[in-house]
Design a protein around this motif. Structure first.
Motif, PDB file in Angstrom:
ATOM      1  N   SER C  13     -16.745   5.782 -23.602  1.00 21.55           N
ATOM      2  CA  SER C  13     -17.552   4.634 -23.198  1.00 21.55           C
ATOM      3  C   SER C  13     -18.914   5.074 -22.698  1.00 21.55           C
ATOM      4  O   SER C  13     -19.926   4.431 -22.989  1.00 21.55           O
ATOM      5  CB  SER C  13     -16.826   3.857 -22.091  1.00 21.55           C
ATOM      6  N   LEU C  14     -18.921   6.176 -21.945  1.00 20.87           N
ATOM      7  CA  LEU C  14     -20.198   6.678 -21.448  1.00 20.87           C
ATOM      8  C   LEU C  14     -21.127   7.039 -22.603  1.00 20.87           C
ATOM      9  O   LEU C  14     -22.312   6.715 -22.591  1.00 20.87           O
ATOM     10  CB  LEU C  14     -19.968   7.914 -20.575  1.00 20.87           C
ATOM     11  N   VAL C  15     -20.563   7.717 -23.626  1.00 19.93           N
ATOM     12  CA  VAL C  15     -21.360   8.075 -24.795  1.00 19.93           C
ATOM     13  C   VAL C  15     -21.895   6.817 -25.466  1.00 19.93           C
ATOM     14  O   VAL C  15     -23.087   6.714 -25.796  1.00 19.93           O
ATOM     15  CB  VAL C  15     -20.508   8.903 -25.784  1.00 19.93           C
ATOM     16  N   THR C  16     -21.015   5.805 -25.622  1.00 21.20           N
ATOM     17  CA  THR C  16     -21.440   4.549 -26.235  1.00 21.20           C
ATOM     18  C   THR C  16     -22.600   3.933 -25.461  1.00 21.20           C
ATOM     19  O   THR C  16     -23.602   3.511 -26.041  1.00 21.20           O
ATOM     20  CB  THR C  16     -20.262   3.561 -26.256  1.00 21.20           C
ATOM     21  N   VAL C  17     -22.434   3.903 -24.139  1.00 19.89           N
ATOM     22  CA  VAL C  17     -23.487   3.321 -23.308  1.00 19.89           C
ATOM     23  C   VAL C  17     -24.788   4.111 -23.488  1.00 19.89           C
ATOM     24  O   VAL C  17     -25.878   3.534 -23.576  1.00 19.89           O
ATOM     25  CB  VAL C  17     -23.051   3.286 -21.826  1.00 19.89           C
ATOM     26  N   GLY C  18     -24.648   5.437 -23.577  1.00 15.33           N
ATOM     27  CA  GLY C  18     -25.824   6.275 -23.800  1.00 15.33           C
ATOM     28  C   GLY C  18     -26.531   5.929 -25.099  1.00 15.33           C
ATOM     29  O   GLY C  18     -27.762   5.807 -25.143  1.00 15.33           O
ATOM     30  N   LEU C  23     -30.991   3.112 -28.057  1.00 14.86           N
ATOM     31  CA  LEU C  23     -31.390   2.039 -28.975  1.00 14.86           C
ATOM     32  C   LEU C  23     -32.299   1.018 -28.280  1.00 14.86           C
ATOM     33  O   LEU C  23     -33.179   0.444 -28.906  1.00 14.86           O
ATOM     34  CB  LEU C  23     -30.161   1.337 -29.545  1.00 14.86           C
ATOM     35  N   ILE C  24     -32.067   0.798 -26.974  1.00 15.68           N
ATOM     36  CA  ILE C  24     -32.925  -0.157 -26.268  1.00 15.68           C
ATOM     37  C   ILE C  24     -34.367   0.325 -26.316  1.00 15.68           C
ATOM     38  O   ILE C  24     -35.296  -0.435 -26.560  1.00 15.68           O
ATOM     39  CB  ILE C  24     -32.477  -0.291 -24.793  1.00 15.68           C
ATOM     40  N   VAL C  25     -34.527   1.645 -26.072  1.00 20.59           N
ATOM     41  CA  VAL C  25     -35.873   2.206 -26.031  1.00 20.59           C
ATOM     42  C   VAL C  25     -36.456   2.332 -27.435  1.00 20.59           C
ATOM     43  O   VAL C  25     -37.598   1.943 -27.685  1.00 20.59           O
ATOM     44  CB  VAL C  25     -35.852   3.583 -25.332  1.00 20.59           C
ATOM     45  N   ALA C  26     -35.635   2.853 -28.372  1.00 18.26           N
ATOM     46  CA  ALA C  26     -36.198   3.246 -29.659  1.00 18.26           C
ATOM     47  C   ALA C  26     -35.739   2.364 -30.816  1.00 18.26           C
ATOM     48  O   ALA C  26     -36.136   2.583 -31.956  1.00 18.26           O
ATOM     49  CB  ALA C  26     -35.833   4.707 -29.944  1.00 18.26           C
ATOM     50  N   LEU C 246     -18.860  -6.550 -34.255  1.00 18.84           N
ATOM     51  CA  LEU C 246     -18.377  -5.261 -33.772  1.00 18.84           C
ATOM     52  C   LEU C 246     -19.260  -4.727 -32.645  1.00 18.84           C
ATOM     53  O   LEU C 246     -18.761  -4.170 -31.668  1.00 18.84           O
ATOM     54  CB  LEU C 246     -18.331  -4.249 -34.913  1.00 18.84           C
ATOM     55  N   LEU C 247     -20.579  -4.905 -32.778  1.00 20.26           N
ATOM     56  CA  LEU C 247     -21.485  -4.407 -31.735  1.00 20.26           C
ATOM     57  C   LEU C 247     -21.236  -5.114 -30.406  1.00 20.26           C
ATOM     58  O   LEU C 247     -21.218  -4.478 -29.354  1.00 20.26           O
ATOM     59  CB  LEU C 247     -22.941  -4.592 -32.169  1.00 20.26           C
ATOM     60  N   ILE C 248     -21.050  -6.433 -30.478  1.00 24.35           N
ATOM     61  CA  ILE C 248     -20.781  -7.181 -29.236  1.00 24.35           C
ATOM     62  C   ILE C 248     -19.495  -6.664 -28.601  1.00 24.35           C
ATOM     63  O   ILE C 248     -19.439  -6.373 -27.405  1.00 24.35           O
ATOM     64  CB  ILE C 248     -20.668  -8.698 -29.532  1.00 24.35           C
ATOM     65  N   VAL C 249     -18.435  -6.522 -29.437  1.00 23.56           N
ATOM     66  CA  VAL C 249     -17.153  -6.049 -28.916  1.00 23.56           C
ATOM     67  C   VAL C 249     -17.317  -4.641 -28.325  1.00 23.56           C
ATOM     68  O   VAL C 249     -16.831  -4.354 -27.229  1.00 23.56           O
ATOM     69  CB  VAL C 249     -16.084  -6.055 -30.024  1.00 23.56           C
ATOM     70  N   LEU C 250     -18.043  -3.774 -29.031  1.00 23.58           N
ATOM     71  CA  LEU C 250     -18.218  -2.389 -28.583  1.00 23.58           C
ATOM     72  C   LEU C 250     -18.917  -2.333 -27.229  1.00 23.58           C
ATOM     73  O   LEU C 250     -18.478  -1.636 -26.303  1.00 23.58           O
ATOM     74  CB  LEU C 250     -19.031  -1.623 -29.630  1.00 23.58           C
ATOM     75  N   ALA C 251     -20.016  -3.092 -27.109  1.00 24.03           N
ATOM     76  CA  ALA C 251     -20.759  -3.081 -25.838  1.00 24.03           C
ATOM     77  C   ALA C 251     -19.879  -3.607 -24.715  1.00 24.03           C
ATOM     78  O   ALA C 251     -19.811  -3.017 -23.633  1.00 24.03           O
ATOM     79  CB  ALA C 251     -22.025  -3.928 -25.970  1.00 24.03           C
ATOM     80  N   ALA C 252     -19.168  -4.714 -24.987  1.00 28.35           N
ATOM     81  CA  ALA C 252     -18.336  -5.323 -23.941  1.00 28.35           C
ATOM     82  C   ALA C 252     -17.201  -4.382 -23.547  1.00 28.35           C
ATOM     83  O   ALA C 252     -16.942  -4.163 -22.360  1.00 28.35           O
ATOM     84  CB  ALA C 252     -17.782  -6.656 -24.425  1.00 28.35           C
ATOM     85  N   VAL C 253     -16.526  -3.803 -24.536  1.00 26.86           N
ATOM     86  CA  VAL C 253     -15.364  -2.958 -24.239  1.00 26.86           C
ATOM     87  C   VAL C 253     -15.777  -1.708 -23.475  1.00 26.86           C
ATOM     88  O   VAL C 253     -15.154  -1.335 -22.479  1.00 26.86           O
ATOM     89  CB  VAL C 253     -14.613  -2.582 -25.536  1.00 26.86           C
ATOM     90  N   MET C 255     -18.302  -1.167 -21.502  1.00 21.20           N
ATOM     91  CA  MET C 255     -18.648  -1.457 -20.117  1.00 21.20           C
ATOM     92  C   MET C 255     -17.406  -1.848 -19.322  1.00 21.20           C
ATOM     93  O   MET C 255     -17.288  -1.522 -18.133  1.00 21.20           O
ATOM     94  CB  MET C 255     -19.683  -2.579 -20.054  1.00 21.20           C
ATOM     95  N   THR C 256     -16.473  -2.560 -19.952  1.00 21.12           N
ATOM     96  CA  THR C 256     -15.245  -2.920 -19.243  1.00 21.12           C
ATOM     97  C   THR C 256     -14.460  -1.673 -18.852  1.00 21.12           C
ATOM     98  O   THR C 256     -13.948  -1.565 -17.741  1.00 21.12           O
ATOM     99  CB  THR C 256     -14.355  -3.811 -20.124  1.00 21.12           C
ATOM    100  N   VAL C 257     -14.368  -0.717 -19.791  1.00 23.57           N
ATOM    101  CA  VAL C 257     -13.627   0.513 -19.499  1.00 23.57           C
ATOM    102  C   VAL C 257     -14.242   1.217 -18.295  1.00 23.57           C
ATOM    103  O   VAL C 257     -13.541   1.610 -17.360  1.00 23.57           O
ATOM    104  CB  VAL C 257     -13.625   1.448 -20.727  1.00 23.57           C
ATOM    105  N   LEU C 258     -15.571   1.323 -18.286  1.00 22.92           N
ATOM    106  CA  LEU C 258     -16.233   1.987 -17.164  1.00 22.92           C
ATOM    107  C   LEU C 258     -16.018   1.221 -15.861  1.00 22.92           C
ATOM    108  O   LEU C 258     -15.720   1.804 -14.818  1.00 22.92           O
ATOM    109  CB  LEU C 258     -17.730   2.132 -17.440  1.00 22.92           C
ATOM    110  N   GLY C 259     -16.154  -0.101 -15.938  1.00 26.52           N
ATOM    111  CA  GLY C 259     -15.969  -0.926 -14.741  1.00 26.52           C
ATOM    112  C   GLY C 259     -14.563  -0.798 -14.193  1.00 26.52           C
ATOM    113  O   GLY C 259     -14.366  -0.606 -12.985  1.00 26.52           O
ATOM    114  N   ASP C 260     -13.568  -0.865 -15.073  1.00 26.86           N
ATOM    115  CA  ASP C 260     -12.174  -0.723 -14.649  1.00 26.86           C
ATOM    116  C   ASP C 260     -11.943   0.605 -13.960  1.00 26.86           C
ATOM    117  O   ASP C 260     -11.267   0.710 -12.944  1.00 26.86           O
ATOM    118  CB  ASP C 260     -11.247  -0.793 -15.867  1.00 26.86           C
ATOM    119  N   ARG C 261     -12.517   1.636 -14.568  1.00 27.51           N
ATOM    120  CA  ARG C 261     -12.327   2.992 -14.069  1.00 27.51           C
ATOM    121  C   ARG C 261     -12.886   3.104 -12.641  1.00 27.51           C
ATOM    122  O   ARG C 261     -12.239   3.628 -11.750  1.00 27.51           O
ATOM    123  CB  ARG C 261     -13.063   3.940 -15.009  1.00 27.51           C
TER     124      ARG C 261
END
Lengths: 591, 317, 272
Positions: C13-18, C23-26, C246-253, C255-261
């Motif tokens: 999840s951390l890698v995904t968020v990274g 992508l936000i920047v570039a 898929l992108l929406i699901v990926l972003a949501a999942v 962040m949820t994993v990190l939040g849960d953790r």
């Protein structure tokens, strides 16, 4: 005769390989009562769980255990159900969590009977089973657990255990969560039922004196292994292991003020840290090189007494000598420091409409400059509410509190109450902010007291090394945390220090260390208001005693006078509830 | 049943007050909608002076806001939620005609949630740290945050377009055909909530299993089925009921998205049609009914607690 | 074993968020084509040369549109999450620590919001009153505050009975100092974890609104809007709607994993 239960080389370890119980041997004969004594961290409760195949997840047990001559499995999945409860029963510590909160008392007995192949018991049988544990009110059967007091719940739990018809009952600290006066009744009941049923009993306890009066045989456990065993009378007369002797000596006596509380240095190590050597070596005054080189084997001493000590027989051990007399008379100005008069406080009970609980009903007391006053009483006596009112954490309904001539209520600006009173709380685990270092906590307190003392000096005064300033509460043991809590309170240089059950949550050996800290404060002229339920502890620190019962002062006076020649029946019942270590202690009561 | 009556006596006035506040907010929507209120209520009809006058008279627009609200509320209490700007039909009738699809969808989804979520949670707890637990927990993490419309499109593609197992459009005929048509929408609606209930059940069951009273039950030799039924299931019932209650509140929103995704003619689709046609009275009607339903469900959940936990029964009386 | 599986998921999840952060920047610069330029001759093409993920009905490049949409997809929810957390933490501390009337007022408001179909109200408010994307952000924030306040208050109440706070009071420290220096650090882990979960709520809700044609302006490369517009092309170019889903699901999942953790760790810590 084959023993009822025989365990050989019982070991418990975590899934990560850490050892918590390290090779315990024990045996319980039919109809015999064996006490397993140890401080927290000794592994006594996990031994009980291993024998009953109820270890928490992540822990596994190995070793050979025979029950009624046959080998039984330690693996929970392979333990036959008939053996659970029917063969070996287990009574747990906390009566408030042991019973199913959504089931009536009756159901607890019914389900146990049916689980062991009996029919559903009728009303008469249930009443009879409740009567066996001293509950004569048959209506209790239709109550829910939350409607009963702790003592009643523990009796119900015992009845539920007995409903399975166990041949051996393992009781894990069955009275630790109960009020002192209730404890004695439940212990006596347990002993009587054990005798009447001819049942084997393994009592797990931290209290050496309870074990002395209760058991036919005694096992002393330390850091995962058994260091001494034998008949209670023999052990009491002459402990054969240095740890037993030290534990015995650390128990504060009720009948006199000990001049030195023989405190054990340090704390209980983990079993894996002392594997392959004498577990007690690091805290032992008699240590030799061989003590840390190999694990001593149990050596037979006098009649049936075994001691796992390399130097057993070489070192002179005996029961703690009676030392010192009454408190050193502290010549002080007899000026009143704290004057409480006519203090009343009640708490509303949710859902009970008006009224509520009357916690304090017109309490008067006085603490002189340089004096230590102990307020004693059972739970619900109002002693903690009294402390909280003096601290300003509760607002009293009526009456006056005056410290050093300044009234506390109504609150006035310009009276810095925190410079006058400070407090040490009961629970050392939650009374320090886990997020801040010890140094930060103490600096903040010093600033509040406008003190020029340094953190190092402060730590030294409570017997802690200076490098503890960088640590967080999570890195310290219970005793060390309580020392920090004391340091925080005295940093402000308060006129009065309130101690609310400051040693109740600590092991006996650590308790003695903390009491010594209070004594050194007293020697420096600190006035104390000491809240406690434990009269033996009070004997060691207090000059005067005030006894509270249901929010009223029933007796007060010199510590020696009140404790040796108690006038009020409530004070006498509190005194009778203190374990003496004598077998007659349990015989004299009628449950 | 006295604690239940007491609870109702205490909670009903609060619920009524809550509903009153919601109704005020819902009514305020009309005033806050852009453009003049007369034109908003007139809709597509020609804005002649007479028509505008009639509207003004009918909705008491010449009177102060609170008086207008009073008239409107009086109507609502008599079951008259006004008329649809778009079709001229009564709002209540328009909602009623769409209601059955949404109710069926909601019922289908609730069944899936309870019948899959609770057993999966118990299974994961019973096999804690085993393969089944890992599979269920990983699936739950994936599903819990997946939005229903995104899942809906993925389901449509896989099971509708590629595999052709389920129809991709509409609600079908009554009966078996309807079940087939509603399966994908119900799964899309239920998926994240199944995951939520699974996680809640697992956490609650693990909590119960670690409790003293369960250890004590095992120590007395009670059989596994008694322990799971009387101890674990009974004591997990309260947290599970809570999450099922939340599910129903969520389903109101989820229905809008799922009905749009699968082109189902339910109340959710009605909301979107009315929003895009600026049919404010219909939107008001649906919003108010939905709020009333959620408040009612919350009340039912609280009543269910009383049945499940004797301690709460005592606290209530 | 379980911890290791959890670590793995958290790391992924951390890698995904990274990746999302990059992508936000570039994102816009990485796009192979102009996300807005249509070509009706190349309408609804499947993946192929020049269009790795094909095109939509107007012939716009899907990949470029997805990349261009990343910024809006993440920044909006982030704003909602931060604003909500800030306000809810202040209110939760006030209600939980001060108690009394402050608690009563805040909690009655929270109860009120708890009894409402929040998502439906968001749709109704943004749909009827209008106001577009900013209105959507404000509405989501306002409606998320009560639930978050309740969470913060719960943690505060659990701490309030602990002696370390009473000790601070007995030391004569001022209330605001106790709340900020002593209480807040112990509440913070829960607050941070909860902020991530609020982000997920905002992400899902904003894309849901876009999916319904509300919030983001028509024609913008919003993931939710692309999903809705292209869902009729499932047979011609399924990637046009599957990839935004898929992108929406990926972003949501992730962040949820990190939040849960974080939440698990916060709970563990408060227990010891």
């Amino acid at each position: 005769m084959t023993p009822l239960l025989e365990a050989h080389d019982l070991r418990v370890s975590t899934s990560a390989g850490r050892i918590v119980v390290d090779g315990v041997d024990l045996a319980v004969e039919p109809g015999e009562c064996v006490a397993l004594v140890g401080e927290s961290g000794s592994g006594k409760s996990l031994t009980a769980r291993a024998l009953t195949a109820l270890l928490p997840p992540g822990l596994t047990a190995t070793g050979r255990v025979r029950f009624e001559g046959r080998e039984i499995q330690l693996d929970p999945r392979r333990r036959p159900r008939a053996l659970r409860g029917g063969g070996i029963g287990l009574l747990l510590q906390d009566p408030f969590t042991m019973l199913n909160p959504t089931a009536r008392i009756r159901v607890h007995l019914e389900e146990t009977r049916r689980a062991h192949g009996h029919g559903r018991p009728d009303r008469a049988e249930i009443a009879e089973r409740l009567a066996e544990v001293g509950i004569t009110d048959a209506r209790v059967a239709d109550r829910y657990p939350f409607e009963l007091s702790g003592g009643l719940r523990q009796r119900v739990a015992l009845a539920a255990c007995l409903a399975a018809g166990p041949r051996l009952l393992v009781a894990d600290e069955p009275t630790t969560a109960l009020d002192a006066t209730t404890q004695r009744g439940v212990l006596a009941l347990l002993r009587r039922i054990q005798r009447a049923r001819g049942m084997g009993l393994l009592l797990i306890t931290h209290d050496l004196r309870v074990a002395f009066s209760f058991a036919d045989k005694l096992l002393v456990m330390y850091a995962g292994s058994i260091v001494e065993s034998g008949p209670p009378a023999a052990v009491r007369a002459a402990p054969a292991h240095p740890y037993t002797a030290a534990l015995f000596a650390a128990e504060p006596p009720l009948d006199h003020r000990s001049s030195t509380l023989a405190a054990l240095p340090g704390g209980v190590p983990s079993a894996s840290a002392v594997a392959g050597r004498c577990a007690f070596a690091d805290r032992c005054a008699w240590r030799e090189p061989r003590c840390t080189a190999s694990r001593p084997l149990p050596v037979a001493r006098a009649a049936g007494q075994l001691s796992a000590c390399h130097r057993a027989g070489e070192i002179p051990l005996g029961p703690p000598a009676r030392s010192g007399g009454e408190s050193p008379a502290r010549a002080g100005r007899r000026e009143s420091l704290l004057v409480v008069s006519g203090l009343t406080k009640s708490f509303p009970l949710p859902g009970r409409g008006q009224g509520g609980v009357q916690a304090l009903r017109g309490v008067d007391l006085r603490v002189h400059e340089g004096e230590s006053l102990a307020v004693v009483g059972g739970s619900g006596s109002g002693k903690t509410t009294l402390a909280r009112c003096v601290l300003g954490l509760e607002r009293p309904d009526g009456g006056d509190v005056e410290i050093a001539g300044r009234p506390l209520f109504p609150r006035r600006p310009g009276v810095p109450v925190h410079r006058l009173v400070q407090c040490v709380f009961q629970d050392p685990y939650s009374s320090l902010n886990p997020r801040h270092s010890i140094g930060f906590t103490l600096k903040e307190a010093l600033r509040q007291g406008e003190s020029t003392e340094s953190v190092e000096e402060l730590l030294a005064r409570v017997g802690l090394p200076a490098q503890h300033a960088a640590k967080r509460p999570g890195d310290l043991s219970g005793g060390q945390r309580q020392r920090v809590a004391i340091a925080r309170a005295i940093a402000v240089r308060p006129r009065l220090l309130i101690c609310d059950e400051p040693v109740a949550a600590l092991d006996v050996s650590v308790q003695a260390q903390i009491l010594e800290v209070f004594r050194s404060l007293q020697a420096g002229g600190q006035s104390l208001l000491f809240i406690s339920h434990d009269l033996a502890v009070v004997r060691q620190v207090a000059d005067t005693v005030t006894v509270l019962h249901r929010g009223e002062v029933v007796e007060s006076g010199d510590t020696a006078t009140v404790l040796d020649r108690a006038g009020h029946p409530y004070t006498r019942s509190l005194l009778a509830a203190v374990p003496t270590g004598d077998p007659r202690w349990l015989e004299e009561t009628s449950a | 049943m006295r604690p239940a009556l007491r609870l109702l006596a205490r909670r009903l006035p609060v619920s009524a007050l809550l509903l009153l506040a919601v109704s005020l907010a819902v009514f305020g929507l009309l005033a806050l909608s852009p453009g003049s209120t007369e034109r908003a209520l007139l809709g597509p009809r020609p804005a002649t002076a007479e028509a505008l006058d009639a509207i003004r008279h009918r909705y008491h627009l010449d009177q102060p806001f609170l008086v207008q609200y009073g008239h409107w509320l009086g109507g609502v209490l008599r079951g008259d939620m006004g008329v649809s700007v778009q079709t001229g039909e009564p709002v209540a009738a328009r909602i009623a005609e769409r209601l059955s699809i949404t109710l069926e969808l909601g019922l289908y989804a609730t069944l899936l949630i309870v019948l899959l979520g609770v057993p999966l949670g118990l299974l994961a707890a019973a096999r804690r740290d085993g393969a089944a637990d890992h599979a269920v927990s990983a699936g739950a993490v994936l599903a819990v945050s997946a939005p229903s419309f995104a899942v809906g499109v993925l389901l449509l593609y896989v099971f509708g377009v590629r595999l052709g197992w389920f129809p991709v459009f509409g609600a079908g005929e009554e009966g078996w055909d309807r079940v087939r048509h509603l399966t994908l929408p119900a799964v899309a609606l239920a998926l994240s909530q199944i995951a939520l209930v699974t996680r809640q059940t697992r956490a609650a069951a693990i909590d119960v299993v670690s409790r003293d009273h369960l250890t004590f039950a095992r120590a007395r030799g009670l059989p596994g089925r008694v322990i799971w039924r009387r101890y674990a299931l009974r004591n997990t019932a309260v947290p599970v009921t809570t999450s099922v209650g939340l599910v129903l509140a969520y389903a109101m929103t989820g229905a809008v998205l799922v009905e749009v995704t699968f082109s189902l003619p339910g109340v959710g689709a009605l909301v979107m049609e009315s929003v895009s046609n600026k049919d404010v009275p219909v939107v008001q009607g649906v919003a108010l009914s939905a709020a009333a339903a959620v408040i009612a469900v919350n009340l039912l959940v609280d009543l269910a607690y009383l049945a499940l936990d004797p301690r709460l029964r005592q606290a209530a009386s | 074993m379980r911890a290791r599986a959890g670590d793995l998921a958290a790391a992924a999840s951390l890698v995904t968020v990274g990746v999302f952060a990059v992508l936000i920047v570039a994102g816009g610069r990485l796009a192979p084509a102009d996300p807005q330029r249509g070509d009706l001759a190349a309408s609804a093409l499947g993946p192929g040369a020049g269009h790795p993920l094909g095109t939509d009905e107007l012939g716009r490049d899907i990949l470029s549109r997805l990349l261009a949409g990343t910024q809006d997809a993440i920044v909006g929810p982030l704003a909602v999450a931060l604003a909500t957390t800030l306000i809810a933490t202040a209110l939760g501390l006030l209600a939980g620590y001060r108690g009394g009337w402050a608690d009563a007022v805040v909690m009655r408001c929270a109860d009120f919001a708890h009894s409402l179909p929040v998502g439906l109200l968001t749709i109704v408010v943004v749909g009827v009153i209008g106001g577009g994307y900013p209105m959507a952000l404000v509405t989501l924030t306002v409606l998320a505050i009560p639930a978050d306040t309740r969470v913060v208050r719960g943690v505060v109440l659990a701490q309030r009975g602990l002696p370390y706070l009473e000790a601070a009071q007995v030391l004569g420290l001022r209330r605001t100092r106790i709340a900020i220096v002593h209480l807040l650090p112990n509440v913070a882990p829960t607050v941070v974890a909860n902020c991530l979960l609020t982000f997920v709520y905002a992400l899902v809700s904003l894309s849901a609104l876009s999916f319904l044609g509300l919030g983001s302006p028509a024609g913008s490369p919003d993931w939710g809007r692309m999903l809705f517009e292209n869902r009729t092309l499932l047979d011609l170019n399924p990637w046009a709607s599957i990839t935004p889903a898929l992108l929406i699901v990926l972003a949501a999942v992730s962040m949820t994993v990190l939040g849960d953790r974080l939440l698990d760790r916060a709970l563990d810590r408060s227990r010891t």
